[in-house]
Scaffold this motif. Structure first.
Motif, PDB file in Angstrom:
ATOM      1  N   LYS A 135      -1.820   6.198  -5.521  1.00  0.00           N
ATOM      2  CA  LYS A 135      -1.351   4.816  -5.447  1.00  0.00           C
ATOM      3  C   LYS A 135      -0.554   4.460  -6.691  1.00  0.00           C
ATOM      4  O   LYS A 135       0.503   3.823  -6.600  1.00  0.00           O
ATOM      5  CB  LYS A 135      -2.543   3.873  -5.287  1.00  0.00           C
ATOM      6  N   ILE A 141       0.110   3.889   0.161  1.00  0.00           N
ATOM      7  CA  ILE A 141      -0.032   2.447   0.332  1.00  0.00           C
ATOM      8  C   ILE A 141      -1.451   2.180   0.820  1.00  0.00           C
ATOM      9  O   ILE A 141      -1.911   2.794   1.785  1.00  0.00           O
ATOM     10  CB  ILE A 141       0.977   1.893   1.348  1.00  0.00           C
ATOM     11  N   ASP A 143      -3.663  -0.669   2.473  1.00  0.00           N
ATOM     12  CA  ASP A 143      -3.370  -1.872   3.234  1.00  0.00           C
ATOM     13  C   ASP A 143      -4.606  -2.299   4.008  1.00  0.00           C
ATOM     14  O   ASP A 143      -5.418  -1.468   4.416  1.00  0.00           O
ATOM     15  CB  ASP A 143      -2.210  -1.597   4.193  1.00  0.00           C
ATOM     16  N   TYR A 153      -5.115   3.711   4.601  1.00  0.00           N
ATOM     17  CA  TYR A 153      -4.206   4.387   3.674  1.00  0.00           C
ATOM     18  C   TYR A 153      -3.135   5.098   4.481  1.00  0.00           C
ATOM     19  O   TYR A 153      -3.411   5.707   5.504  1.00  0.00           O
ATOM     20  CB  TYR A 153      -4.987   5.383   2.808  1.00  0.00           C
ATOM     21  N   GLN A 156       3.650   6.485   1.534  1.00  0.00           N
ATOM     22  CA  GLN A 156       4.712   5.546   1.205  1.00  0.00           C
ATOM     23  C   GLN A 156       6.007   5.908   1.917  1.00  0.00           C
ATOM     24  O   GLN A 156       6.592   5.093   2.577  1.00  0.00           O
ATOM     25  CB  GLN A 156       4.918   5.529  -0.318  1.00  0.00           C
ATOM     26  N   ALA A 165       7.322   3.282  -5.833  1.00  0.00           N
ATOM     27  CA  ALA A 165       6.950   2.266  -4.851  1.00  0.00           C
ATOM     28  C   ALA A 165       8.203   1.585  -4.316  1.00  0.00           C
ATOM     29  O   ALA A 165       9.279   1.671  -4.907  1.00  0.00           O
ATOM     30  CB  ALA A 165       6.027   1.240  -5.491  1.00  0.00           C
TER      31      ALA A 165
END
Length: 175
Positions: A135, A141, A143, A153, A156, A165
């Motif tokens: 992360k 990510i 969420d 999870y 990305q 990011a």
């Protein structure tokens, strides 16, 4: 089997009173003021009221307990806060291998922490360390799935590991 004398490592005894006082959720000045107030109240009642043996025990207890709380407050005020032990560092090679394995699982789709744990069969600590590193690197990510209420999870950017990011609106305006 008996271990010969001198074969065990020396263990420093931890000061349990200092550790106890530092864990108390009361500020040191409140402990000092409260303890002195209780002791003064006990001394005042003992001087003014003459209620025999019960009064002597009760007021003497107030005096003793108040003095003890005040001394503990002084001890807490004078002691420095214990420094937390640093978290153990994970070997970068181990972390890279763990990241590769988590990435392989997440390439199949979004999953929960428990799903990752079941598929990888790791300890909680190892998976948490890996997910936090991923992360922080922007490869993952975390969420909240509003339908199930669970944290999920996902990767990305597809197969790219370690990509930054997503860009903010300010970053997108500059491009």
């Amino acid at each position: 089997m008996r271990v010969p004398t001198g074969q065990l490592p020396a263990v420093r005894a931890e000061d349990t009173l200092a550790a106890f006082v530092q864990r108390l959720p009361v500020p040191p000045m409140a402990m000092i003021a409260g303890g002195l107030g209780l002791a003064a109240l006990g001394a005042l009642f003992a001087a003014v009221l003459s209620s025999g043996f019960i009064g002597a025990v009760l007021f003497g207890g107030m005096l003793t307990f108040g003095g003890g709380v005040a001394l503990l407050g002084l001890r807490k005020a004078s002691a420095s806060a214990p420094t937390p032990t640093p978290a153990p560092q994970v070997d970068p090679h181990v972390l890279a291998e763990r990241t590769r394995r988590v990435h392989a699982v997440l390439a199949r789709g979004t999953t929960t922490f428990e799903g990752l744990l079941a598929q990888l069969r790791w300890t909680d600590r190892a998976l948490v360390e890996t997910l936090v590193a991923m992360k922080d690197a922007g490869a993952l990510i975390e969420d909240l799935d509003l339908d199930s209420g669970e944290w999920v999870y996902r990767l990305q950017y597809g197969d790219a590991i370690g990509t930054p990011a997503s860009m903010t609106l300010a970053d997108r305006q500059q491009h």
